[in-house]
Design an enzyme around this catalytic site. Structure first.
Site, short mmCIF file in Angstrom:
data_model
loop_
_atom_site.label_atom_id
_atom_site.label_comp_id
_atom_site.label_asym_id
_atom_site.label_seq_id
_atom_site.Cartn_x
_atom_site.Cartn_y
_atom_site.Cartn_z
N LYS A 1 0.85 -1.19 0.00
CA LYS A 1 0.00 0.00 0.00
C LYS A 1 0.89 1.24 0.00
O LYS A 1 1.92 1.27 0.69
CB LYS A 1 -0.90 -0.03 1.25
CG LYS A 1 -1.95 1.07 1.30
CD LYS A 1 -2.84 0.95 2.55
CE LYS A 1 -3.93 2.02 2.57
NZ LYS A 1 -4.82 1.92 3.74
N SER B 1 -9.94 2.25 2.73
CA SER B 1 -9.01 2.91 1.87
C SER B 1 -8.02 1.99 1.16
O SER B 1 -7.39 2.41 0.19
CB SER B 1 -8.21 3.93 2.70
OG SER B 1 -7.41 3.27 3.66
N SER C 1 -10.43 0.08 7.01
CA SER C 1 -9.79 0.06 5.68
C SER C 1 -9.11 -1.23 5.26
O SER C 1 -8.67 -1.34 4.13
CB SER C 1 -8.76 1.18 5.60
OG SER C 1 -9.42 2.39 5.34
N1 GLN Z 1 -13.43 4.80 5.91
C1 GLN Z 1 -12.91 5.30 7.14
C2 GLN Z 1 -12.48 6.73 6.99
O1 GLN Z 1 -12.66 7.25 5.96
C3 GLN Z 1 -11.76 4.44 7.59
C4 GLN Z 1 -10.54 4.63 6.79
C5 GLN Z 1 -9.41 3.80 7.27
O2 GLN Z 1 -9.59 2.82 7.99
N2 GLN Z 1 -8.22 4.22 6.90
O3 GLN Z 1 -11.99 7.33 7.89
#
Ligand code: GLN
Length: 491
Positions: free
Chosen positions: A78, A158, A182
Protein backbone atom coordinates in the site's frame (compact mmCIF):
# COMPACT_ATOMS: atom_id res chain seq x y z
CA UNK A 1 2.04 -26.10 -15.20
CA UNK A 2 -0.95 -24.42 -13.55
CA UNK A 3 -1.12 -20.66 -13.79
CA UNK A 4 1.24 -19.54 -11.05
CA UNK A 5 -0.89 -16.53 -10.22
CA UNK A 6 -3.79 -18.72 -9.12
CA UNK A 7 -1.88 -20.35 -6.24
CA UNK A 8 -2.36 -19.33 -2.65
CA UNK A 9 0.67 -18.06 -0.80
CA UNK A 10 0.85 -21.34 1.12
CA UNK A 11 0.75 -23.35 -2.11
CA UNK A 12 3.44 -21.14 -3.66
CA UNK A 13 5.64 -21.66 -0.61
CA UNK A 14 5.43 -25.43 -1.22
CA UNK A 15 6.09 -25.10 -4.93
CA UNK A 16 9.16 -22.98 -4.28
CA UNK A 17 10.43 -25.36 -1.62
CA UNK A 18 10.10 -28.44 -3.79
CA UNK A 19 11.56 -26.54 -6.78
CA UNK A 20 8.46 -26.88 -9.00
CA UNK A 21 9.14 -23.29 -10.05
CA UNK A 22 11.42 -20.43 -9.11
CA UNK A 23 10.61 -17.13 -7.46
CA UNK A 24 11.66 -15.43 -10.69
CA UNK A 25 8.99 -17.42 -12.59
CA UNK A 26 6.40 -16.69 -9.91
CA UNK A 27 7.33 -13.01 -9.92
CA UNK A 28 7.28 -12.76 -13.72
CA UNK A 29 3.83 -14.38 -13.79
CA UNK A 30 2.54 -11.69 -11.43
CA UNK A 31 4.30 -8.85 -13.26
CA UNK A 32 2.56 -10.07 -16.44
CA UNK A 33 -0.78 -10.13 -14.64
CA UNK A 34 -0.24 -6.57 -13.39
CA UNK A 35 0.54 -5.35 -16.88
CA UNK A 36 -2.62 -6.96 -18.24
CA UNK A 37 -4.76 -5.45 -15.47
CA UNK A 38 -3.77 -1.78 -15.65
CA UNK A 39 -7.41 -0.90 -16.27
CA UNK A 40 -8.06 -1.73 -12.59
CA UNK A 41 -5.62 1.02 -11.53
CA UNK A 42 -4.63 -1.05 -8.49
CA UNK A 43 -0.91 -0.25 -8.74
CA UNK A 44 0.28 3.36 -8.71
CA UNK A 45 3.91 2.33 -9.16
CA UNK A 46 5.28 -0.90 -10.60
CA UNK A 47 8.79 -1.91 -9.60
CA UNK A 48 9.61 -4.80 -11.97
CA UNK A 49 13.40 -4.41 -11.84
CA UNK A 50 13.45 -4.41 -8.08
CA UNK A 51 11.00 -7.33 -8.04
CA UNK A 52 13.21 -9.45 -10.31
CA UNK A 53 16.34 -8.60 -8.34
CA UNK A 54 14.62 -9.59 -5.08
CA UNK A 55 13.29 -12.77 -6.70
CA UNK A 56 16.78 -13.79 -7.87
CA UNK A 57 18.11 -13.19 -4.40
CA UNK A 58 15.32 -15.33 -2.93
CA UNK A 59 16.03 -18.10 -5.44
CA UNK A 60 19.69 -18.09 -4.43
CA UNK A 61 18.73 -18.37 -0.76
CA UNK A 62 16.22 -21.15 -1.45
CA UNK A 63 18.94 -23.03 -3.35
CA UNK A 64 21.30 -22.66 -0.39
CA UNK A 65 18.61 -23.82 2.02
CA UNK A 66 18.49 -20.65 4.11
CA UNK A 67 15.18 -19.26 2.92
CA UNK A 68 13.02 -17.08 5.19
CA UNK A 69 9.33 -17.88 5.80
CA UNK A 70 8.18 -15.71 2.86
CA UNK A 71 11.12 -16.38 0.55
CA UNK A 72 10.31 -15.56 -3.04
CA UNK A 73 6.67 -14.54 -2.46
CA UNK A 74 5.63 -11.51 -4.57
CA UNK A 75 3.62 -8.91 -2.65
CA UNK A 76 2.05 -5.50 -3.25
CA UNK A 77 2.61 -2.62 -0.81
CA UNK A 78 0.00 0.00 0.00
CA UNK A 79 1.36 3.43 -0.91
CA UNK A 80 1.01 4.49 2.72
CA UNK A 81 4.13 2.47 3.67
CA UNK A 82 7.46 4.23 3.23
CA UNK A 83 9.67 2.24 0.88
CA UNK A 84 13.31 3.23 0.68
CA UNK A 85 14.19 4.65 -2.72
CA UNK A 86 10.69 4.02 -4.08
CA UNK A 87 8.17 6.85 -4.41
CA UNK A 88 5.68 6.95 -1.56
CA UNK A 89 2.76 9.36 -1.84
CA UNK A 90 -0.16 8.20 0.35
CA UNK A 91 -1.92 8.90 -2.98
CA UNK A 92 -1.85 12.63 -2.27
CA UNK A 93 -0.53 15.37 -4.54
CA UNK A 94 0.96 17.05 -1.51
CA UNK A 95 3.59 14.32 -1.28
CA UNK A 96 4.23 14.64 -5.02
CA UNK A 97 7.29 12.59 -5.87
CA UNK A 98 8.45 12.04 -2.31
CA UNK A 99 11.07 9.28 -2.19
CA UNK A 100 11.76 8.08 1.36
CA UNK A 101 15.31 7.47 2.49
CA UNK A 102 14.03 4.85 4.93
CA UNK A 103 11.88 1.71 4.95
CA UNK A 104 8.81 1.20 7.16
CA UNK A 105 9.34 -1.41 9.88
CA UNK A 106 6.50 -3.59 8.60
CA UNK A 107 7.83 -3.76 5.03
CA UNK A 108 11.42 -4.20 6.22
CA UNK A 109 10.27 -7.29 8.14
CA UNK A 110 8.62 -8.69 5.00
CA UNK A 111 11.88 -8.22 3.05
CA UNK A 112 13.84 -9.69 6.00
CA UNK A 113 11.68 -12.82 5.59
CA UNK A 114 12.37 -13.01 1.86
CA UNK A 115 9.27 -11.46 0.23
CA UNK A 116 9.48 -9.72 -3.15
CA UNK A 117 8.06 -6.24 -3.83
CA UNK A 118 6.01 -5.92 -7.03
CA UNK A 119 5.12 -2.26 -6.54
CA UNK A 120 3.01 0.28 -4.65
CA UNK A 121 -0.75 0.02 -4.38
CA UNK A 122 -3.44 2.66 -4.74
CA UNK A 123 -5.42 3.87 -1.71
CA UNK A 124 -7.71 6.69 -0.67
CA UNK A 125 -5.76 9.92 -0.12
CA UNK A 126 -4.08 9.61 3.30
CA UNK A 127 -6.31 6.53 3.80
CA UNK A 128 -9.40 8.70 4.19
CA UNK A 129 -12.29 6.99 2.48
CA UNK A 130 -14.25 3.80 2.01
CA UNK A 131 -14.16 3.43 -1.77
CA UNK A 132 -10.67 4.37 -3.02
CA UNK A 133 -12.25 7.28 -4.91
CA UNK A 134 -10.28 9.99 -3.11
CA UNK A 135 -6.86 8.91 -4.45
CA UNK A 136 -4.98 11.51 -6.50
CA UNK A 137 -4.26 8.67 -8.94
CA UNK A 138 -7.97 8.08 -9.57
CA UNK A 139 -10.33 5.30 -8.47
CA UNK A 140 -9.56 1.58 -8.39
CA UNK A 141 -11.79 -0.95 -10.11
CA UNK A 142 -13.16 -3.94 -8.23
CA UNK A 143 -12.49 -7.15 -10.21
CA UNK A 144 -16.00 -8.24 -9.18
CA UNK A 145 -18.99 -7.03 -11.21
CA UNK A 146 -22.70 -7.54 -10.73
CA UNK A 147 -24.10 -10.48 -12.73
CA UNK A 148 -24.96 -9.31 -16.22
CA UNK A 149 -23.57 -5.80 -15.72
CA UNK A 150 -20.48 -4.04 -17.07
CA UNK A 151 -20.53 -1.27 -14.48
CA UNK A 152 -17.26 -0.91 -12.59
CA UNK A 153 -17.67 -1.12 -8.83
CA UNK A 154 -15.45 0.24 -6.07
CA UNK A 155 -13.19 -2.25 -4.26
CA UNK A 156 -13.84 -0.48 -0.95
CA UNK A 157 -11.28 1.65 0.82
CA UNK A 158 -9.01 2.91 1.87
CA UNK A 159 -6.91 -0.17 0.97
CA UNK A 160 -8.74 -0.52 -2.36
CA UNK A 161 -5.61 -1.16 -4.41
CA UNK A 162 -4.51 -3.89 -2.00
CA UNK A 163 -7.88 -5.67 -2.09
CA UNK A 164 -8.34 -5.34 -5.83
CA UNK A 165 -4.81 -6.57 -6.60
CA UNK A 166 -5.12 -9.61 -4.32
CA UNK A 167 -8.60 -10.48 -5.66
CA UNK A 168 -7.51 -10.07 -9.29
CA UNK A 169 -4.49 -12.35 -8.66
CA UNK A 170 -1.96 -9.60 -9.33
CA UNK A 171 -0.01 -10.24 -6.10
CA UNK A 172 -0.04 -13.10 -3.58
CA UNK A 173 -0.82 -10.78 -0.69
CA UNK A 174 -0.63 -7.12 0.18
CA UNK A 175 0.02 -4.79 3.05
CA UNK A 176 -2.86 -2.59 4.13
CA UNK A 177 -3.80 -0.29 7.00
CA UNK A 178 -6.99 0.06 8.99
CA UNK A 179 -8.03 3.16 10.95
CA UNK A 180 -11.79 2.60 10.84
CA UNK A 181 -12.22 -0.40 8.56
CA UNK A 182 -9.79 0.06 5.68
CA UNK A 183 -8.54 -3.53 5.72
CA UNK A 184 -11.79 -5.33 6.53
CA UNK A 185 -14.27 -3.41 4.35
CA UNK A 186 -12.26 -3.73 1.10
CA UNK A 187 -11.58 -7.39 1.93
CA UNK A 188 -15.34 -7.94 2.26
CA UNK A 189 -15.99 -6.15 -1.06
CA UNK A 190 -13.52 -8.33 -2.98
CA UNK A 191 -13.80 -11.79 -1.37
CA UNK A 192 -10.34 -11.55 0.16
CA UNK A 193 -9.27 -12.07 3.78
CA UNK A 194 -8.18 -9.03 5.78
CA UNK A 195 -7.11 -8.80 9.40
CA UNK A 196 -6.64 -5.67 11.46
CA UNK A 197 -4.53 -6.82 14.37
CA UNK A 198 -4.72 -5.47 17.92
CA UNK A 199 -3.52 -1.87 18.24
CA UNK A 200 0.19 -2.13 19.02
CA UNK A 201 0.74 -5.48 17.30
CA UNK A 202 2.42 -3.99 14.19
CA UNK A 203 4.77 -1.05 14.21
CA UNK A 204 3.41 2.17 12.74
CA UNK A 205 6.93 3.44 12.06
CA UNK A 206 7.25 4.53 8.45
CA UNK A 207 3.50 4.29 7.82
CA UNK A 208 2.06 7.67 6.79
CA UNK A 209 -0.03 8.71 9.80
CA UNK A 210 -3.78 9.33 9.54
CA UNK A 211 -5.15 8.99 13.11
CA UNK A 212 -2.32 7.64 15.23
CA UNK A 213 -4.41 6.19 18.08
CA UNK A 214 -6.45 4.13 15.60
CA UNK A 215 -4.05 3.26 12.74
CA UNK A 216 -2.86 -0.34 12.46
CA UNK A 217 -1.18 -2.23 9.64
CA UNK A 218 -2.29 -5.70 8.57
CA UNK A 219 -2.42 -7.99 5.55
CA UNK A 220 -4.98 -8.60 2.82
CA UNK A 221 -4.62 -12.14 1.48
CA UNK A 222 -6.20 -14.88 -0.60
CA UNK A 223 -6.94 -17.18 2.34
CA UNK A 224 -7.02 -17.21 6.13
CA UNK A 225 -3.81 -19.23 6.21
CA UNK A 226 -2.08 -16.75 3.91
CA UNK A 227 -3.17 -13.87 6.16
CA UNK A 228 -1.72 -15.72 9.17
CA UNK A 229 1.61 -16.22 7.39
CA UNK A 230 1.83 -12.54 6.42
CA UNK A 231 0.85 -11.21 9.82
CA UNK A 232 3.56 -13.25 11.49
CA UNK A 233 6.19 -11.40 9.49
CA UNK A 234 4.52 -7.98 9.78
CA UNK A 235 3.93 -8.07 13.55
CA UNK A 236 6.39 -7.46 16.35
CA UNK A 237 7.81 -4.99 18.80
CA UNK A 238 9.64 -1.97 17.43
CA UNK A 239 11.49 0.44 19.69
CA UNK A 240 10.86 3.13 17.04
CA UNK A 241 7.09 2.99 17.75
CA UNK A 242 6.40 3.45 21.45
CA UNK A 243 2.84 2.16 21.02
CA UNK A 244 4.06 -1.16 19.64
CA UNK A 245 3.84 -3.87 22.26
CA UNK A 246 6.71 -6.03 23.42
CA UNK A 247 5.14 -9.46 23.51
CA UNK A 248 6.25 -12.42 21.39
CA UNK A 249 4.64 -12.95 17.98
CA UNK A 250 2.99 -16.37 17.95
CA UNK A 251 3.11 -18.75 15.01
CA UNK A 252 -0.32 -17.68 13.75
CA UNK A 253 -0.42 -20.44 11.17
CA UNK A 254 -0.48 -23.01 13.97
CA UNK A 255 -3.96 -21.69 14.88
CA UNK A 256 -5.34 -22.78 11.50
CA UNK A 257 -7.32 -25.98 11.82
CA UNK A 258 -7.32 -25.85 15.62
CA UNK A 259 -10.63 -26.97 17.13
CA UNK A 260 -13.09 -24.23 18.04
CA UNK A 261 -15.16 -26.66 20.13
CA UNK A 262 -16.54 -25.02 23.24
CA UNK A 263 -15.63 -21.50 22.18
CA UNK A 264 -18.24 -18.92 23.08
CA UNK A 265 -19.19 -16.64 20.20
CA UNK A 266 -21.12 -13.45 20.90
CA UNK A 267 -23.77 -12.14 18.53
CA UNK A 268 -24.25 -8.46 19.36
CA UNK A 269 -27.87 -7.41 19.14
CA UNK A 270 -27.00 -3.77 18.40
CA UNK A 271 -25.47 -4.78 15.05
CA UNK A 272 -28.92 -5.79 13.77
CA UNK A 273 -29.69 -2.55 11.97
CA UNK A 274 -33.06 -1.32 10.76
CA UNK A 275 -33.28 -1.70 7.03
CA UNK A 276 -30.29 -4.04 6.83
CA UNK A 277 -30.51 -6.06 3.59
CA UNK A 278 -32.02 -9.51 4.13
CA UNK A 279 -28.97 -11.02 2.42
CA UNK A 280 -26.68 -9.67 5.11
CA UNK A 281 -28.95 -11.04 7.84
CA UNK A 282 -28.94 -14.41 6.12
CA UNK A 283 -25.15 -14.44 5.78
CA UNK A 284 -24.79 -13.62 9.46
CA UNK A 285 -27.09 -16.50 10.52
CA UNK A 286 -25.30 -18.85 8.15
CA UNK A 287 -21.94 -17.89 9.65
CA UNK A 288 -23.29 -18.50 13.13
CA UNK A 289 -24.61 -21.90 12.05
CA UNK A 290 -21.21 -22.88 10.62
CA UNK A 291 -19.45 -22.00 13.85
CA UNK A 292 -22.09 -23.89 15.82
CA UNK A 293 -21.65 -26.95 13.62
CA UNK A 294 -17.93 -26.77 14.40
CA UNK A 295 -18.72 -27.01 18.12
CA UNK A 296 -18.82 -23.34 19.17
CA UNK A 297 -21.52 -22.04 21.46
CA UNK A 298 -23.45 -18.96 20.32
CA UNK A 299 -24.68 -16.39 22.80
CA UNK A 300 -26.49 -13.12 22.31
CA UNK A 301 -24.49 -10.22 23.71
CA UNK A 302 -25.07 -6.50 24.07
CA UNK A 303 -22.66 -3.71 23.12
CA UNK A 304 -24.90 -0.82 24.19
CA UNK A 305 -22.72 2.08 23.02
CA UNK A 306 -22.41 0.83 19.43
CA UNK A 307 -24.61 3.59 18.04
CA UNK A 308 -22.19 6.26 19.25
CA UNK A 309 -19.12 4.67 17.65
CA UNK A 310 -19.43 6.21 14.20
CA UNK A 311 -20.09 9.80 15.34
CA UNK A 312 -17.32 9.54 17.95
CA UNK A 313 -14.93 8.10 15.34
CA UNK A 314 -15.67 11.00 13.00
CA UNK A 315 -14.51 13.36 15.74
CA UNK A 316 -11.45 11.48 16.99
CA UNK A 317 -10.11 10.50 13.55
CA UNK A 318 -10.33 13.98 11.94
CA UNK A 319 -8.94 15.59 15.12
CA UNK A 320 -5.84 13.40 14.96
CA UNK A 321 -5.64 13.81 11.18
CA UNK A 322 -5.69 17.59 11.39
CA UNK A 323 -2.78 17.43 13.78
CA UNK A 324 -0.83 14.78 11.81
CA UNK A 325 -1.33 16.55 8.50
CA UNK A 326 -0.06 19.88 9.84
CA UNK A 327 3.43 18.74 8.79
CA UNK A 328 2.54 19.01 5.08
CA UNK A 329 3.45 22.63 4.62
CA UNK A 330 5.05 22.57 1.19
CA UNK A 331 8.49 23.05 2.68
CA UNK A 332 9.74 19.72 3.91
CA UNK A 333 8.04 17.31 1.52
CA UNK A 334 6.63 17.15 -1.94
CA UNK A 335 4.66 19.94 -3.48
CA UNK A 336 5.99 23.52 -3.18
CA UNK A 337 3.81 26.48 -4.14
CA UNK A 338 4.84 30.13 -4.29
CA UNK A 339 3.36 32.90 -2.12
CA UNK A 340 3.94 36.52 -1.13
CA UNK A 341 5.01 35.43 2.35
CA UNK A 342 5.47 32.19 4.26
CA UNK A 343 1.83 31.97 5.39
CA UNK A 344 0.54 32.39 1.87
CA UNK A 345 3.04 29.82 0.66
CA UNK A 346 1.72 27.28 3.22
CA UNK A 347 -1.86 28.10 2.28
CA UNK A 348 -1.24 27.73 -1.42
CA UNK A 349 0.61 24.43 -1.00
CA UNK A 350 -2.16 22.97 1.18
CA UNK A 351 -4.97 24.29 -1.03
CA UNK A 352 -3.30 22.83 -4.10
CA UNK A 353 -1.95 19.63 -2.57
CA UNK A 354 -4.89 18.24 -0.56
CA UNK A 355 -8.04 16.79 -2.09
CA UNK A 356 -11.59 17.66 -0.99
CA UNK A 357 -12.06 14.83 1.51
CA UNK A 358 -8.74 15.52 3.22
CA UNK A 359 -9.58 19.22 3.48
CA UNK A 360 -12.96 18.33 4.99
CA UNK A 361 -11.28 16.18 7.64
CA UNK A 362 -8.66 18.83 8.45
CA UNK A 363 -11.41 21.43 8.90
CA UNK A 364 -13.59 19.16 11.05
CA UNK A 365 -10.55 18.18 13.10
CA UNK A 366 -9.41 21.75 13.63
CA UNK A 367 -12.95 22.74 14.63
CA UNK A 368 -13.45 20.00 17.23
CA UNK A 369 -10.06 20.74 18.77
CA UNK A 370 -10.47 24.50 18.89
CA UNK A 371 -10.89 26.41 22.14
CA UNK A 372 -14.51 26.38 23.24
CA UNK A 373 -15.37 23.23 21.26
CA UNK A 374 -12.70 20.89 22.59
CA UNK A 375 -14.70 19.85 25.66
CA UNK A 376 -17.98 19.59 23.81
CA UNK A 377 -16.65 17.43 20.98
CA UNK A 378 -13.18 15.96 21.33
CA UNK A 379 -13.21 15.26 25.04
CA UNK A 380 -16.74 13.86 24.83
CA UNK A 381 -15.80 11.60 21.95
CA UNK A 382 -12.86 10.29 23.98
CA UNK A 383 -15.23 9.46 26.85
CA UNK A 384 -17.55 7.66 24.46
CA UNK A 385 -14.54 5.76 23.19
CA UNK A 386 -13.84 4.51 26.71
CA UNK A 387 -17.45 3.32 27.02
CA UNK A 388 -17.25 1.48 23.69
CA UNK A 389 -14.09 -0.26 24.86
CA UNK A 390 -15.80 -1.17 28.14
CA UNK A 391 -18.74 -2.74 26.28
CA UNK A 392 -16.30 -5.18 24.71
CA UNK A 393 -14.42 -5.78 27.96
CA UNK A 394 -17.68 -6.64 29.75
CA UNK A 395 -18.51 -9.06 27.02
CA UNK A 396 -15.11 -10.80 27.15
CA UNK A 397 -15.28 -10.86 30.96
CA UNK A 398 -18.39 -13.04 30.62
CA UNK A 399 -16.31 -15.65 28.83
CA UNK A 400 -17.01 -14.67 25.22
CA UNK A 401 -14.05 -15.69 23.02
CA UNK A 402 -14.99 -13.73 19.90
CA UNK A 403 -17.83 -11.72 18.41
CA UNK A 404 -19.41 -12.40 15.02
CA UNK A 405 -20.87 -9.57 12.92
CA UNK A 406 -21.33 -8.74 9.25
CA UNK A 407 -18.24 -6.95 7.88
CA UNK A 408 -20.20 -4.32 5.94
CA UNK A 409 -23.83 -3.21 5.67
CA UNK A 410 -23.86 -3.85 1.89
CA UNK A 411 -21.91 -5.34 -1.00
CA UNK A 412 -19.63 -3.21 -3.22
CA UNK A 413 -21.29 -0.20 -4.86
CA UNK A 414 -20.63 1.59 -8.13
CA UNK A 415 -17.97 4.22 -8.73
CA UNK A 416 -19.55 7.64 -8.12
CA UNK A 417 -22.66 6.10 -6.55
CA UNK A 418 -22.13 7.14 -2.93
CA UNK A 419 -21.12 10.19 -0.94
CA UNK A 420 -21.30 12.76 -3.73
CA UNK A 421 -23.99 14.92 -2.16
CA UNK A 422 -23.66 13.69 1.42
CA UNK A 423 -20.33 12.42 2.79
CA UNK A 424 -22.15 10.74 5.69
CA UNK A 425 -23.63 8.24 3.22
CA UNK A 426 -20.06 7.03 2.66
CA UNK A 427 -19.13 7.14 6.33
CA UNK A 428 -22.03 4.77 7.14
CA UNK A 429 -20.14 2.00 5.37
CA UNK A 430 -17.87 1.73 8.39
CA UNK A 431 -20.66 1.14 10.87
CA UNK A 432 -19.53 -2.42 11.76
CA UNK A 433 -15.79 -1.80 11.65
CA UNK A 434 -15.02 1.47 13.47
CA UNK A 435 -16.02 0.11 16.90
CA UNK A 436 -13.09 -2.31 16.69
CA UNK A 437 -10.56 0.48 16.09
CA UNK A 438 -12.08 2.60 18.84
CA UNK A 439 -11.58 -0.34 21.23
CA UNK A 440 -8.13 -1.26 19.84
CA UNK A 441 -9.19 -4.87 19.25
CA UNK A 442 -8.29 -7.32 16.49
CA UNK A 443 -10.85 -7.95 13.74
CA UNK A 444 -10.80 -10.23 10.70
CA UNK A 445 -13.01 -10.15 7.61
CA UNK A 446 -13.56 -13.47 5.84
CA UNK A 447 -15.50 -14.04 2.60
CA UNK A 448 -18.71 -15.85 3.48
CA UNK A 449 -21.09 -15.73 0.52
CA UNK A 450 -22.58 -13.69 -2.30
CA UNK A 451 -25.54 -11.38 -2.63
CA UNK A 452 -28.35 -11.81 -5.16
CA UNK A 453 -26.31 -10.01 -7.82
CA UNK A 454 -23.30 -12.26 -7.46
CA UNK A 455 -21.20 -9.88 -5.36
CA UNK A 456 -19.13 -11.14 -2.44
CA UNK A 457 -20.07 -10.48 1.17
CA UNK A 458 -17.91 -10.91 4.25
CA UNK A 459 -18.28 -11.68 7.92
CA UNK A 460 -16.25 -10.09 10.68
CA UNK A 461 -14.88 -11.74 13.81
CA UNK A 462 -13.71 -9.52 16.67
CA UNK A 463 -11.33 -10.91 19.28
CA UNK A 464 -9.77 -10.21 22.63
CA UNK A 465 -6.65 -8.02 22.65
CA UNK A 466 -3.68 -9.93 21.19
CA UNK A 467 -5.79 -13.01 20.52
CA UNK A 468 -5.50 -12.98 16.74
CA UNK A 469 -5.01 -16.75 16.91
CA UNK A 470 -8.64 -17.35 17.87
CA UNK A 471 -9.70 -15.22 14.90
CA UNK A 472 -7.60 -17.33 12.55
CA UNK A 473 -9.06 -20.57 13.95
CA UNK A 474 -12.64 -19.31 13.63
CA UNK A 475 -11.97 -17.61 10.28
CA UNK A 476 -10.72 -20.89 8.89
CA UNK A 477 -14.02 -22.57 9.89
CA UNK A 478 -15.95 -19.95 7.93
CA UNK A 479 -13.60 -20.23 4.94
CA UNK A 480 -13.94 -24.02 4.90
CA UNK A 481 -17.74 -23.78 5.01
CA UNK A 482 -18.15 -20.93 2.53
CA UNK A 483 -15.37 -21.91 0.12
CA UNK A 484 -13.12 -19.47 -1.72
CA UNK A 485 -14.39 -17.07 -4.37
CA UNK A 486 -12.56 -15.80 -7.45
CA UNK A 487 -13.96 -13.17 -9.83
CA UNK A 488 -14.49 -13.99 -13.51
CA UNK A 489 -11.79 -12.22 -15.49
CA UNK A 490 -13.02 -9.32 -17.68
CA UNK A 491 -9.98 -7.06 -17.75
N1 GLN B 1 -13.43 4.80 5.91
C1 GLN B 1 -12.91 5.30 7.14
C2 GLN B 1 -12.48 6.73 6.99
O1 GLN B 1 -12.66 7.25 5.96
C3 GLN B 1 -11.76 4.44 7.59
C4 GLN B 1 -10.54 4.63 6.79
C5 GLN B 1 -9.41 3.80 7.27
O2 GLN B 1 -9.59 2.82 7.99
N2 GLN B 1 -8.22 4.22 6.90
O3 GLN B 1 -11.99 7.33 7.89
Amino acid sequence: MTDLTSLTLAEAREGLADKSFTSLELTDAHLGAIEAARVLNAFVMETPDQARAMAREADAKIAKGDAGPLAGIPLGIKDLFATKGVRTTACSNILGNFVPTYESTVTSQLWRDGAVMLGKLNNDEFAMGSSNETSCFGPVGNPWRRDGSNATLVPGGSSGGSASAVAALLCMGATATDTGGSIRQPAAFTATVGIKPTYGRCSRWGVVAFASSLDQAGPIARSVRDAAMLLRSMAGHDPKDTTSVDIPVPDYEAAIGKSVKGMKIGIPREYRLDGMPAEIEKLWSEGAAWLKAAGAELVEVSLPHTKYALPAYYIVAPAEASSNLARYDGVRYGLREQGKNIIEMYENARAEGFGAEVKRRVMIGTYVLSAGYYDAYYLRAQKVRTLIKKDFEDCFAKGVDAILTPATPSAAFGIGEKGGADPVEMYLNDIFTVTVNMAGLPGIAVPAGKDGQGLPLGLQLIGRPFDEETLFSLGEVIEQAAGRFTPARWW
